[in-house]
Design an enzyme around this catalytic site. Structure first.
Site, PDB file in Angstrom:
ATOM      1  N   HIS A  62       0.924  -1.318   0.075  1.00 24.52           N
ATOM      2  CA  HIS A  62      -0.261  -0.417   0.043  1.00 24.52           C
ATOM      3  C   HIS A  62       0.998   1.518   0.273  1.00 24.52           C
ATOM      4  O   HIS A  62       0.811   2.169  -0.681  1.00 24.52           O
ATOM      5  CB  HIS A  62      -1.381  -0.104   1.621  1.00 24.52           C
ATOM      6  CG  HIS A  62      -2.127   1.062   1.433  1.00 24.52           C
ATOM      7  ND1 HIS A  62      -2.224   1.454   0.331  1.00 24.52           N
ATOM      8  CD2 HIS A  62      -1.487   2.231   2.078  1.00 24.52           C
ATOM      9  CE1 HIS A  62      -2.742   3.234   1.247  1.00 24.52           C
ATOM     10  NE2 HIS A  62      -2.089   3.327   2.248  1.00 24.52           N
ATOM     11  N   HIS A  87       3.777   7.307   5.488  1.00 25.33           N
ATOM     12  CA  HIS A  87       2.652   7.459   5.896  1.00 25.33           C
ATOM     13  C   HIS A  87       1.818   6.727   7.032  1.00 25.33           C
ATOM     14  O   HIS A  87       1.242   7.693   7.968  1.00 25.33           O
ATOM     15  CB  HIS A  87       1.942   8.190   5.429  1.00 25.33           C
ATOM     16  CG  HIS A  87       0.741   7.256   4.333  1.00 25.33           C
ATOM     17  ND1 HIS A  87       1.189   5.885   2.817  1.00 25.33           N
ATOM     18  CD2 HIS A  87       0.008   7.004   4.205  1.00 25.33           C
ATOM     19  CE1 HIS A  87       0.595   5.725   3.133  1.00 25.33           C
ATOM     20  NE2 HIS A  87      -0.899   5.848   3.411  1.00 25.33           N
ATOM     21  N   GLU A  91       1.393   6.016  12.775  1.00 26.75           N
ATOM     22  CA  GLU A  91      -0.804   5.781  13.222  1.00 26.75           C
ATOM     23  C   GLU A  91      -0.412   3.961  13.339  1.00 26.75           C
ATOM     24  O   GLU A  91      -1.584   3.447  14.226  1.00 26.75           O
ATOM     25  CB  GLU A  91      -1.148   5.329  11.827  1.00 26.75           C
ATOM     26  CG  GLU A  91      -2.743   5.796  12.374  1.00 26.75           C
ATOM     27  CD  GLU A  91      -3.892   7.150  11.217  1.00 26.75           C
ATOM     28  OE1 GLU A  91      -4.358   5.941  10.233  1.00 26.75           O
ATOM     29  OE2 GLU A  91      -3.469   7.155  10.844  1.00 26.75           O
ATOM     30  N   ASP A  92       0.234   3.217  12.578  1.00 25.68           N
ATOM     31  CA  ASP A  92      -0.220   1.667  12.800  1.00 25.68           C
ATOM     32  C   ASP A  92       0.793   0.778  13.468  1.00 25.68           C
ATOM     33  O   ASP A  92       0.845  -0.681  13.881  1.00 25.68           O
ATOM     34  CB  ASP A  92      -0.411   0.946  11.666  1.00 25.68           C
ATOM     35  CG  ASP A  92      -1.237   1.816  10.469  1.00 25.68           C
ATOM     36  OD1 ASP A  92      -2.428   2.021  11.375  1.00 25.68           O
ATOM     37  OD2 ASP A  92      -1.313   1.762   9.135  1.00 25.68           O
ATOM     38  N   ASP A 153      -3.476   8.696  -0.867  1.00 22.22           N
ATOM     39  CA  ASP A 153      -3.951   6.828  -0.623  1.00 22.22           C
ATOM     40  C   ASP A 153      -4.760   7.113  -0.441  1.00 22.22           C
ATOM     41  O   ASP A 153      -5.203   6.115  -0.686  1.00 22.22           O
ATOM     42  CB  ASP A 153      -3.299   8.076   1.087  1.00 22.22           C
ATOM     43  CG  ASP A 153      -3.403   7.352   2.304  1.00 22.22           C
ATOM     44  OD1 ASP A 153      -3.426   6.074   1.508  1.00 22.22           O
ATOM     45  OD2 ASP A 153      -3.833   7.918   3.197  1.00 22.22           O
ATOM     46  N   ASP A 273     -22.761  16.030 -24.843  1.00 28.83           N
ATOM     47  CA  ASP A 273     -20.480  16.116 -24.949  1.00 28.83           C
ATOM     48  C   ASP A 273     -20.153  14.905 -24.199  1.00 28.83           C
ATOM     49  O   ASP A 273     -19.626  15.131 -23.243  1.00 28.83           O
ATOM     50  CB  ASP A 273     -20.339  17.634 -24.166  1.00 28.83           C
ATOM     51  CG  ASP A 273     -21.179  17.981 -22.978  1.00 28.83           C
ATOM     52  OD1 ASP A 273     -22.022  16.722 -22.908  1.00 28.83           O
ATOM     53  OD2 ASP A 273     -20.678  18.434 -22.408  1.00 28.83           O
TER      54      ASP A 273
END
Length: 735
Positions: A62, A87, A91-92, A153, A273
């Site tokens: 990921h 990123h 957090e994890d 993300d 269109d």
């Protein structure tokens, strides 16, 4: 990608993704960058080594995919690649922001911090999603890359949403359409915005999405043939005049086709269109404008333009930096075609938006006068002055996202760009806060207009002020810009505060007069008697005369009478406990049907779901309300209160009847209403609640409210009504 379980195969797969990332980034890397990316990759690989995604694949894939999008589709450099790879580590995993800063420097740490969700307890009535979004935006004002990586993300999460449970799919898709797609649009990331919108539709309205995808696919070969014939004379003439260029045909996105069908109430075949022709010129910067108009004159030599559909964003670019010249012309087969004319530089800014701006500036910063920079400054200002709740903030922020604009001028000819539907009062605040607060009205194009007058492009506005003028609550209904809203609210708050001080003085004097001590117990008696539990509110009401100070009498303070309890706000714990009780009954699955007497549920009137519709439950204090997943209000509910969504599905029904609305259009003829009502009542045993039909110039349009058992029943009814002679369109609508 299928789940990999053989460790060696997995290792090879991870390396393949990593090498691809380095290959894509190579042209942008400076000395030492590859080493830094490798270090970030190894850090992330180690930190996430025990983790897997819902699909079963190793988690590291990921962050790698997000970094790939950041380089390939947004065009950012090393700092962003490193931040994208890291990123999720704070957090994890056990990593802290301090560790990131030590290993990778403060810039990366700040971006990663902006991307890390706030954990902890939120008071009832706020929204975890809104708080996290506000936190991310606070970093936006320092570094736009936070938002760009967040969009990458989100894009990867949407692309891999298949493995998520249904209620998560709904929540994530709704947040996407509510916030992230408009944000991508605002930052000029056209390709990403389009894909996010289409993916949202794929998960929330799957049947319609698939049907439109098939329709577009079926018309592809005819479309390509048409484009080839259309482009040929233009191509030859451009070559003859010595232009360097390329021409592309761009199909309209599925989401925008559906939006157009719904907004204009037309069928797929009437969307004229479905695609646009794009002519991209290779010209030096200083010749761009002249070259675009030259090509425009070549195109209109061959095809007749529609004068109402000329859009010149070359002279005044959109606020998100978009530059292009658009015209709609009539082809030889009688179809309207949109032609977009732009340079290579403009095309890259249109596709990659904010990031591409950097590329065309030597300094690495965006030029201060760009409209995009001005917008970021507005967001910055909004964050600094904003002391409303996160949910109010989200609403205001979203109002600032939508890119439609109105251009108006001051009496001296200075151009001000405001959001669409802005009023004279917004214009006043845009000039200066003081002018806004004392605004009486405006002279627009020399005519007097009220505060609420909505501006039109090209209006020249002179604001009239008076020292005696003061804002009122009503003003909040006249403004749409967040600057005006926050300044009015701030003034009203200060005004209320100073009036409350006057009220306190009146109450204290009154108590002194009647010989009562100013104690907490006595004060509670006062609040309870006048039925208010907010101290400031009580004093304010006294000051403005809503509560008469003379009503404060000695017998209110009789110690032999017990103090009535003040009304308390809803206890969050009790509410959560009730929700838990409901949820506990069926392990997180609310089954709607005749066996649900143990649930207190109601059908939402905004979308009238019927059995067979894809639905979800939404917890409220009164019980659970059932909405369709395609309900116009669903997006906002799921984006802000994902934790209050309950999965729901219909069980086999008894013969219950549900209300549904049908819109019907066609050519008017004698006896038509009779035929329609006969089908409804005779052939399908459907009860009709109401029917309204208007006819005009030989065409009629009607709305029928009927009671049906489920979606199959409704579909059969729609099919039969469509066959009535003269009926052109039958469709369901939300009430």
């Amino acid at each position: 990608m299928a789940t990999l379980l053989d460790p060696e195969v997995e290792r090879q797969e991870i390396l393949r993704h990593y090498r691809r990332l380095l290959r894509t980034a190579k042209p942008y890397l400076k000395e030492g960058d590859a080493k830094l990316i490798k270090k970030a990759f190894n850090t992330s690989l180690e930190a996430h080594k025990e983790m897997r995604r819902k699909s079963g694949e190793p988690y590291i894939l990921h962050p790698l995919a997000v970094a790939q999008i950041v380089v390939e589709e947004i065009g950012l450099g090393t700092t962003s690649i490193v931040a994208a790879l890291l990123h999720d580590v704070v957090e994890d995993t056990p990593w802290e922001i301090a560790d990131v800063e030590r290993e990778f420097g403060s810039k990366v740490a700040r971006i990663v911090d902006g991307l890390t969700k706030i954990s902890g307890v939120f008071e009832y009535g706020t929204s975890e999603q809104a708080e996290n979004f506000r936190k991310m935006l606070l970093t936006l004002s320092e570094d736009v890359r936070v938002i760009l990586i967040k969009l990458a993300d989100r894009l990867h999460n949407m692309r891999t949403l298949d493995s998520m449970p249904r209620h998560k799919q709904l929540k994530i898709s709704s947040e996407t359409i509510y916030l992230y797609a408009p944000l991508a649009h605002r930052l000029g990331l056209y390709a990403i915005k389009t894909e996010l919108e289409d993916l949202h539709l794929k998960y929330t309205d799957t049947d319609i999405y698939n049907e439109l995808v098939n329709r577009v696919r079926q018309s592809r070969s005819a479309r390509n043939r048409f484009i080839k014939e259309f482009v040929q004379p233009i191509d030859e003439e451009l070559k003859a005049q010595g232009f360097e260029f390329e021409i592309k045909g761009r199909p309209k996105s599925i989401y925008s086709i559906l939006k157009k069908m719904r907004k204009q109430n037309i069928t797929f075949d009437e969307v004229y269109d479905l695609f646009a022709i794009r002519i991209i010129l290779d010209v030096p910067h200083e010749q761009e404008k002249a070259a675009c108009w030259q090509v425009y004159s070549i195109v209109t030599d061959f095809y007749q333009p529609n004068p109402d559909r000329l859009r010149d964003w070359v002279s005044t670019p959109k606020a998100n930096g978009y530059e292009s010249l658009h015209t709609t012309v009539m082809s030889r087969s009688g179809q309207w075609v949109e032609v977009q004319i732009r340079s290579h530089r403009m095309d890259e800014i249109a596709e990659k938006g904010y990031a591409a701006h950097w590329k065309y500036k030597d300094t690495g910063a965006i030029q201060p006068e760009s409209t995009l920079e001005a917008w970021i400054n507005k967001v910055r200002e909004m964050l600094e002055t904003n002391n409303s709740s996160a949910l109010e903030f989200m609403d205001e922020f979203r109002q600032n996202l939508f890119v439609k604009e109105v251009y108006a001028f001051t009496p001296k000819g200075k151009l001000l760009i405001l959001p669409d539907k802005a009023t004279a009062l917004d214009f006043a605040f845009e000039i200066h806060t003081h002018i806004g607060l004392q605004c009486l009205g405006a002279k627009v194009n020399q005519k007097l207009q009220p505060l609420s007058y909505q501006l039109h492009n090209g209006d020249q506005v002179e604001i009239l002020t008076s020292q005696k003028q003061k804002p009122t609550e009503e003003w909040l209904q006249y403004v749409i810009t967040s600057k005006a809203r926050s300044k009015i609210k701030e003034w009203l708050r200060d005004d209320k505060r100073s009036k409350a001080d006057d009220g306190r003085y009146i109450v204290e004097k009154r108590l002194e007069l009647i010989g009562i001590e100013y104690t907490q117990d006595n004060f509670n008696r006062l609040l309870a008697h006048f039925n208010t539990y907010n101290v400031q509110e009580f004093f304010y009401r006294v000051a403005i005369g809503q509560i008469d100070g003379r009503e404060i009498k000695p017998d209110l303070f009789d110690p032999t009478i017990e103090v009535p309890r003040l009304p308390s706000k809803l206890e969050p714990k009790a509410f959560d406990h009730e929700v838990q009780k409901i949820r506990g009954l069926s392990a997180n699955m609310l089954v709607i049907g005749e066996r649900t007497d143990k649930f207190d549920y109601t059908i939402a009137p905004c979308c009238n779901p019927i059995p067979g519709d894809d639905v979800f439950g939404f917890e409220t204090e009164e019980g659970i309300v059932i909405h369709r997943t395609s309900c116009p209000r669903a997006v906002k509910m799921m984006s802000n209160y994902g934790n209050r969504i309950v999965r729901a599905k219909w069980t086999d029904q008894l013969e219950l009847a549900f209300l549904a609305g049908l819109r019907i259009k066609g050519s008017d003829r004698v006896g038509l209403v009779n035929d329609v009502t006969r089908i409804i009542s005779n052939s399908l045993k459907v009860n009709m609640r109401s029917i309204t039909i208007d006819s005009d110039d030989g065409m009629f349009e009607g709305q029928i409210m009927v009671f049906v058992n489920d979606t199959d029943h409704l579909t059969k009814l729609i099919q039969r009504l469509s066959k009535v002679n003269g009926v052109l369109l039958v469709e369901r609508f939300d009430s």
